[in-house]
Design a protein around this motif. Structure first.
Motif, PDB file in Angstrom:
ATOM      1  N   GLN A  78       0.832  -1.205   0.000  1.00  0.00           N
ATOM      2  CA  GLN A  78       0.000   0.000   0.000  1.00  0.00           C
ATOM      3  C   GLN A  78       0.869   1.259   0.000  1.00  0.00           C
ATOM      4  OE1 GLN A  78      -3.151  -1.083  -0.804  1.00  0.00           O
ATOM      5  NE2 GLN A  78      -4.172  -0.199   0.958  1.00  0.00           N
ATOM      6  N   SER A  79       1.926   1.245   0.817  1.00  0.00           N
ATOM      7  CA  SER A  79       2.816   2.398   0.919  1.00  0.00           C
ATOM      8  C   SER A  79       3.546   2.656  -0.391  1.00  0.00           C
ATOM      9  CB  SER A  79       3.824   2.179   2.049  1.00  0.00           C
ATOM     10  OG  SER A  79       3.177   1.982   3.292  1.00  0.00           O
ATOM     11  N   ASP A  84       9.161   7.366   5.559  1.00  0.00           N
ATOM     12  CA  ASP A  84       9.630   7.388   6.939  1.00  0.00           C
ATOM     13  C   ASP A  84       8.731   6.496   7.793  1.00  0.00           C
ATOM     14  OD1 ASP A  84      11.528   9.179   6.159  1.00  0.00           O
ATOM     15  OD2 ASP A  84      10.419  10.960   6.836  1.00  0.00           O
ATOM     16  N   ASN A  85       9.341   5.763   8.695  1.00  0.00           N
ATOM     17  CA  ASN A  85       8.608   4.846   9.582  1.00  0.00           C
ATOM     18  C   ASN A  85       7.897   3.733   8.822  1.00  0.00           C
ATOM     19  OD1 ASN A  85       9.288   6.513  11.848  1.00  0.00           O
ATOM     20  ND2 ASN A  85       7.598   7.883  11.292  1.00  0.00           N
ATOM     21  N   LYS A  86       8.377   3.447   7.601  1.00  0.00           N
ATOM     22  CA  LYS A  86       7.768   2.376   6.797  1.00  0.00           C
ATOM     23  C   LYS A  86       8.799   1.309   6.421  1.00  0.00           C
ATOM     24  CE  LYS A  86       3.578   4.289   6.042  1.00  0.00           C
ATOM     25  NZ  LYS A  86       3.778   5.590   6.631  1.00  0.00           N
ATOM     26  N   SER A  87       9.986   1.380   7.004  1.00  0.00           N
ATOM     27  CA  SER A  87      11.066   0.490   6.571  1.00  0.00           C
ATOM     28  C   SER A  87      10.704  -0.984   6.790  1.00  0.00           C
ATOM     29  CB  SER A  87      12.374   0.820   7.292  1.00  0.00           C
ATOM     30  OG  SER A  87      12.209   0.727   8.705  1.00  0.00           O
ATOM     31  N   TYR A  88      10.033  -1.285   7.899  1.00  0.00           N
ATOM     32  CA  TYR A  88       9.705  -2.687   8.186  1.00  0.00           C
ATOM     33  C   TYR A  88       8.683  -3.224   7.192  1.00  0.00           C
ATOM     34  CZ  TYR A  88       8.083  -6.880  10.575  1.00  0.00           C
ATOM     35  OH  TYR A  88       7.741  -8.177  10.858  1.00  0.00           O
ATOM     36  N   VAL A  89       7.590  -2.490   6.997  1.00  0.00           N
ATOM     37  CA  VAL A  89       6.536  -2.997   6.114  1.00  0.00           C
ATOM     38  C   VAL A  89       6.996  -3.026   4.660  1.00  0.00           C
ATOM     39  CG1 VAL A  89       4.666  -2.379   7.673  1.00  0.00           C
ATOM     40  CG2 VAL A  89       5.402  -0.729   5.926  1.00  0.00           C
ATOM     41  N   GLU A 110       4.581  -1.219  13.599  1.00  0.00           N
ATOM     42  CA  GLU A 110       4.646  -0.418  12.375  1.00  0.00           C
ATOM     43  C   GLU A 110       3.506  -0.778  11.424  1.00  0.00           C
ATOM     44  OE1 GLU A 110       7.659  -0.099   8.693  1.00  0.00           O
ATOM     45  OE2 GLU A 110       8.590   0.460  10.608  1.00  0.00           O
ATOM     46  N   THR A 111       3.163  -2.050  11.376  1.00  0.00           N
ATOM     47  CA  THR A 111       2.021  -2.483  10.566  1.00  0.00           C
ATOM     48  C   THR A 111       0.738  -1.855  11.090  1.00  0.00           C
ATOM     49  OG1 THR A 111       3.100  -4.605  10.101  1.00  0.00           O
ATOM     50  CG2 THR A 111       0.717  -4.488   9.753  1.00  0.00           C
TER      51      THR A 111
END
Length: 339
Positions: free
Chosen positions: A179-180, A199-204, A265-266
């Motif tokens: 989605q991101s 930003d803050n999306k590295s895990y997903v 994060e999810t």
């Protein structure tokens, strides 16, 4: 300017030779790999597992935001995860690719660098494949082989009522990564000067672009002497996989919302997209975690594995597959995922 070598300069055989050079053989029973008409394997007295995947640009991946090296790694993961689901160990791999004239030799190098990295991580031998022209885009077909002792093979069909339903890792991350990435693609198409905001999306994002097959869990189960009663990998979403196990085993299932593991994060990304984190976890897909059942006695061992969570149990009512909400409301478990 980045170097670009047309594939036509090397030709098919030159390209195959170039692909094969960096790959080492990790399995002693790979008797003959790339370079002949077919591979020769000597698997002794074990069962051989075979699985294949077909991935098409524009359907299974989007190269506007997927680095070729990540794609190479992911296509191996997608294939060998099915071997993990049978409680096996991957051994050999064959990759077929269809290339349009949009792709250079350097692009193929990037793809195979990712494949090589995955082969090293999973200790699997690339033993062959084919290359051909594609009228448009990139087409990839992967066949993976693995082995498992006959007394350790796990299918979907042996779960029993009261078996504990366990999962590795967490769920929903890959969907939120997709989605991101899709959102940033649309922003870029509207204004190419805009910088991506991840930003803050590295895990997903990494869960989507470079998932990992859970052979660590397979090895831990073996060390404990535990053979699951049934198992599947979560390519289509947690709900779909539990329903698959129920259908194959002739059981029902009861799972609990409060037990379903969702990364922080999810959860935050789902909220940002006005999407239920629970819906993402149940129906997202492409997490490539393991969903398996064990007897009550074996669960006493399994619950000591740090990255395994019990989410529910199998029942003796095949028509009853339900989700118990945190509110104690009971709803039917459905899977409107990808077919």
């Amino acid at each position: 300017m980045e170097k670009r070598t047309e594939i036509g300069i090397l030709g098919e055989f030159g390209l195959i030779k170039r692909i094969s050079i960096p790959f080492e053989q990790h399995q002693g029973w790979t008797k003959l790999g790339i370079g002949d008409d077919a591979a020769l394997l000597d698997s002794a007295n074990q069962l051989t597992i075979s699985t294949s995947e077909l991935l098409i640009e524009g359907v299974h991946f989007d190269l506007s935001y997927t680095p070729l090296q990540h794609l190479g790694y992911k296509i191996v993961t997608v294939a060998v995860s099915d071997i993990a689901a049978m409680n096996g160990i991957p051994t050999q791999l064959m990759v077929n690719i269809g290339l349009s004239n949009r792709f250079s030799v350097e692009a193929v190098d990037e793809l195979y660098a990712g494949i090589k990295s995955a082969c090293e991580d999973y200790q699997i031998d690339l033993v062959g494949g084919d290359t051909t022209a594609s009228p448009q885009g990139l087409i990839i077909s992967v066949t993976a082989l693995g082995v498992v002792d006959s007394n350790q093979v796990v299918t979907r069909s042996k779960a029993q009522p009261n078996d504990v339903i366990c999962v590795s890792g967490d769920f929903g991350g890959a969907l939120l990564g997709l989605q991101s990435l899709e959102r940033e693609k649309q922003v870029f198409l509207a204004n190419p000067d805009m910088q991506p905001e991840l930003d803050n999306k590295s895990y997903v994002v990494l869960r989507q672009l470079k998932p990992t097959a859970r052979f660590d869990i397979i090895h831990e189960l073996r060390e404990m002497g535990v053979v699951p009663t049934s198992m599947i990998d979560s390519s289509d979403g947690l709900a779909a996989e539990i329903l698959h196990l129920c259908a194959a085993s002739g059981t029902g299932a009861r799972i609990f919302e409060k037990n379903i593991p969702i990364d922080d994060e999810t959860y935050l990304a789902a909220t940002e997209f006005n999407l239920s984190p629970l819906t993402a976890a149940l129906n997202g897909g492409e997490d490539y975690e393991l969903v398996f059942t064990v007897s009550q006695a074996d669960f006493e061992k399994v619950e000591k594995i740090a990255d395994v969570t019990a989410v529910g149990y199998m029942t003796n009512v095949p028509k009853e597959k339900v989700l118990v909400m945190k509110s104690d409301q009971i709803v039917t478990l459905t899977a409107p995922g990808f077919n």
